[in-house]
Design a protein around this motif. Structure first.
Motif, PDB file in Angstrom:
ATOM      1  N   UNK A   1      42.410  65.981   6.205  1.00  0.00           N
ATOM      2  CA  UNK A   1      42.140  67.304   6.755  1.00  0.00           C
ATOM      3  C   UNK A   1      41.502  68.170   5.684  1.00  0.00           C
ATOM      4  N   UNK A   2      40.336  68.748   6.005  1.00  0.00           N
ATOM      5  CA  UNK A   2      39.639  69.641   5.089  1.00  0.00           C
ATOM      6  C   UNK A   2      39.942  71.105   5.383  1.00  0.00           C
ATOM      7  N   UNK A   3      40.023  71.452   6.657  1.00  0.00           N
ATOM      8  CA  UNK A   3      40.303  72.818   7.076  1.00  0.00           C
ATOM      9  C   UNK A   3      40.653  72.799   8.552  1.00  0.00           C
ATOM     10  N   UNK A   4      41.349  73.835   9.006  1.00  0.00           N
ATOM     11  CA  UNK A   4      41.656  73.931  10.426  1.00  0.00           C
ATOM     12  C   UNK A   4      41.817  75.401  10.788  1.00  0.00           C
ATOM     13  N   UNK A   5      41.678  75.689  12.063  1.00  0.00           N
ATOM     14  CA  UNK A   5      41.842  77.055  12.549  1.00  0.00           C
ATOM     15  C   UNK A   5      42.301  77.010  13.992  1.00  0.00           C
TER      16      UNK A   5
ATOM     17  N   UNK B   1      41.577  78.809  25.885  1.00  0.00           N
ATOM     18  CA  UNK B   1      42.990  78.666  26.188  1.00  0.00           C
ATOM     19  C   UNK B   1      43.859  78.317  25.019  1.00  0.00           C
ATOM     20  N   UNK B   2      43.340  78.349  23.804  1.00  0.00           N
ATOM     21  CA  UNK B   2      44.132  78.044  22.635  1.00  0.00           C
ATOM     22  C   UNK B   2      43.932  76.616  22.178  1.00  0.00           C
ATOM     23  N   UNK B   3      44.705  76.232  21.137  1.00  0.00           N
ATOM     24  CA  UNK B   3      44.543  74.936  20.525  1.00  0.00           C
ATOM     25  C   UNK B   3      44.047  75.118  19.108  1.00  0.00           C
ATOM     26  N   UNK B   4      43.718  74.013  18.444  1.00  0.00           N
ATOM     27  CA  UNK B   4      43.234  74.086  17.075  1.00  0.00           C
ATOM     28  C   UNK B   4      41.969  73.252  16.922  1.00  0.00           C
ATOM     29  N   UNK B   5      41.132  73.671  15.976  1.00  0.00           N
ATOM     30  CA  UNK B   5      39.991  72.893  15.530  1.00  0.00           C
ATOM     31  C   UNK B   5      40.334  72.368  14.154  1.00  0.00           C
ATOM     32  N   UNK B   6      40.114  71.078  13.932  1.00  0.00           N
ATOM     33  CA  UNK B   6      40.472  70.455  12.666  1.00  0.00           C
ATOM     34  C   UNK B   6      39.259  69.720  12.114  1.00  0.00           C
TER      35      UNK B   6
ATOM     36  N   UNK C   1      47.291  75.291   0.450  1.00  0.00           N
ATOM     37  CA  UNK C   1      46.516  74.940   1.642  1.00  0.00           C
ATOM     38  C   UNK C   1      47.448  74.853   2.853  1.00  0.00           C
ATOM     39  N   UNK C   2      47.076  75.518   3.931  1.00  0.00           N
ATOM     40  CA  UNK C   2      47.899  75.487   5.136  1.00  0.00           C
ATOM     41  C   UNK C   2      47.879  74.093   5.756  1.00  0.00           C
ATOM     42  N   UNK C   3      49.004  73.681   6.265  1.00  0.00           N
ATOM     43  CA  UNK C   3      49.093  72.388   6.942  1.00  0.00           C
ATOM     44  C   UNK C   3      48.962  72.587   8.444  1.00  0.00           C
ATOM     45  N   UNK C   4      48.329  71.617   9.098  1.00  0.00           N
ATOM     46  CA  UNK C   4      48.205  71.659  10.549  1.00  0.00           C
ATOM     47  C   UNK C   4      49.588  71.458  11.159  1.00  0.00           C
ATOM     48  N   UNK C   5      50.017  72.338  12.069  1.00  0.00           N
ATOM     49  CA  UNK C   5      51.334  72.143  12.703  1.00  0.00           C
ATOM     50  C   UNK C   5      51.417  70.773  13.358  1.00  0.00           C
TER      51      UNK C   5
ATOM     52  N   UNK D   1      39.552  80.940   8.221  1.00  0.00           N
ATOM     53  CA  UNK D   1      39.751  80.281   6.941  1.00  0.00           C
ATOM     54  C   UNK D   1      38.465  79.612   6.452  1.00  0.00           C
ATOM     55  N   UNK D   2      38.599  78.393   5.982  1.00  0.00           N
ATOM     56  CA  UNK D   2      37.463  77.655   5.416  1.00  0.00           C
ATOM     57  C   UNK D   2      36.752  76.799   6.455  1.00  0.00           C
ATOM     58  N   UNK D   3      37.202  76.860   7.719  1.00  0.00           N
ATOM     59  CA  UNK D   3      36.647  75.954   8.728  1.00  0.00           C
ATOM     60  C   UNK D   3      35.145  76.105   8.929  1.00  0.00           C
ATOM     61  N   UNK D   4      34.599  77.319   9.144  1.00  0.00           N
ATOM     62  CA  UNK D   4      33.145  77.425   9.346  1.00  0.00           C
ATOM     63  C   UNK D   4      32.339  76.873   8.164  1.00  0.00           C
ATOM     64  N   UNK D   5      32.817  77.115   6.949  1.00  0.00           N
ATOM     65  CA  UNK D   5      32.120  76.588   5.765  1.00  0.00           C
ATOM     66  C   UNK D   5      32.131  75.065   5.757  1.00  0.00           C
ATOM     67  N   UNK D   6      33.269  74.466   6.059  1.00  0.00           N
ATOM     68  CA  UNK D   6      33.364  73.010   6.058  1.00  0.00           C
ATOM     69  C   UNK D   6      32.476  72.406   7.140  1.00  0.00           C
ATOM     70  N   UNK D   7      32.433  73.025   8.318  1.00  0.00           N
ATOM     71  CA  UNK D   7      31.579  72.521   9.390  1.00  0.00           C
ATOM     72  C   UNK D   7      30.118  72.566   8.950  1.00  0.00           C
ATOM     73  N   UNK D   8      29.678  73.691   8.413  1.00  0.00           N
ATOM     74  CA  UNK D   8      28.301  73.817   7.942  1.00  0.00           C
ATOM     75  C   UNK D   8      27.982  72.764   6.887  1.00  0.00           C
ATOM     76  N   UNK D   9      28.854  72.643   5.900  1.00  0.00           N
ATOM     77  CA  UNK D   9      28.597  71.723   4.797  1.00  0.00           C
ATOM     78  C   UNK D   9      28.539  70.275   5.262  1.00  0.00           C
ATOM     79  N   UNK D  10      29.459  69.884   6.130  1.00  0.00           N
ATOM     80  CA  UNK D  10      29.529  68.486   6.560  1.00  0.00           C
ATOM     81  C   UNK D  10      28.388  68.119   7.497  1.00  0.00           C
ATOM     82  N   UNK D  11      28.032  69.013   8.407  1.00  0.00           N
ATOM     83  CA  UNK D  11      26.902  68.724   9.297  1.00  0.00           C
ATOM     84  C   UNK D  11      25.613  68.639   8.481  1.00  0.00           C
ATOM     85  N   UNK D  12      25.422  69.580   7.570  1.00  0.00           N
ATOM     86  CA  UNK D  12      24.224  69.568   6.734  1.00  0.00           C
ATOM     87  C   UNK D  12      24.151  68.298   5.897  1.00  0.00           C
TER      88      UNK D  12
END
Length: 203
Positions: A24-28, A60-65, A7-11, A126-137
């Motif tokens: 952290x579940x996922x990030x992009x 402008x960049x950045x990360x979603x976690x 699993x990738x770690x957030x910088x 990565x897995x971010x869209x899936x995690x967002x969908x699952x957690x909101x649902x």
């Protein structure tokens, strides 16, 4: 799977200030070219069941976690709880998040509306869209559309990550006379009935 299965770690330079017990579940990372306020394209996937509004993009960049407690977005000092997300749409390239904005506090529930939508281009989602969908649902415990005098509204109960109980909200459809006495009275009754119907039975 070797290195590819790790699993990738957030910088550390962009890691948000996580709370105790927050995982952290996922990030992009976001890329240049994110759009703002554009309507979702056909074939997009949505969660939350409500419409997105125009808003402020972040190209402008950045990360979603995504964590067990919510979603950290670029430029925000606090996470957005899963229960605070009205809708999230993934187009295959862009993730559009529409948060809820509190309009009024009433006895036992909040009146909310769509906040400004925020769109992020994710070149390696990565897995971010899936995690967002699952957690909101998963945060939605109850949702039902109801007619009220002069319009309609959606009553929802959301689970708050890391807390007991439910948060009840009402989101009126455009054109509904939100402040009319008869609308408020009808809404109060509808929310009370929904709360009673979803209350756990005594053992």
């Amino acid at each position: 799977m070797g290195l590819f299965g790790r699993k990738r770690k957030v910088p550390s330079a962009v890691r948000p200030p996580l709370a105790a017990g927050e995982r952290v579940l996922a990030w992009a990372a976001t890329g240049n070219g994110g759009s703002s306020g554009a309507p979702p394209a056909e074939g997009t996937s949505a969660v939350g069941g409500e419409s997105a509004g125009a808003g402020d993009g972040a190209a402008g960049g950045g990360v979603l976690v995504a964590t067990n407690l919510g979603l950290w977005l670029p430029g925000r000092r606090e996470r957005l709880g899963w229960h605070d997300i009205v809708k999230a749409v993934w187009s295959g390239r862009e993730l559009t998040v529409t948060p809820a904005a509190t309009v009024a506090e009433r006895d036992g529930y909040l009146v909310v509306a769509d906040g400004p939508a925020e769109t992020y281009l994710l070149l390696d989602p990565g897995d971010l869209p899936h995690q967002v969908r699952a957690r909101v649902t998963r945060s939605v415990a109850y949702t039902q559309q109801h007619p009220v005098p002069g319009g309609s509204g959606r009553i929802a109960a959301r689970r708050v990550a890391g807390a007991d109980g439910l948060t009840w909200t009402v989101r009126y459809d455009p054109g509904t006379p939100v402040d009319a006495d008869e609308v408020r009275a009808e809404t109060d009754q509808l929310v009370a009935a929904a709360r009673a119907a979803t209350a756990p039975a005594d053992l």
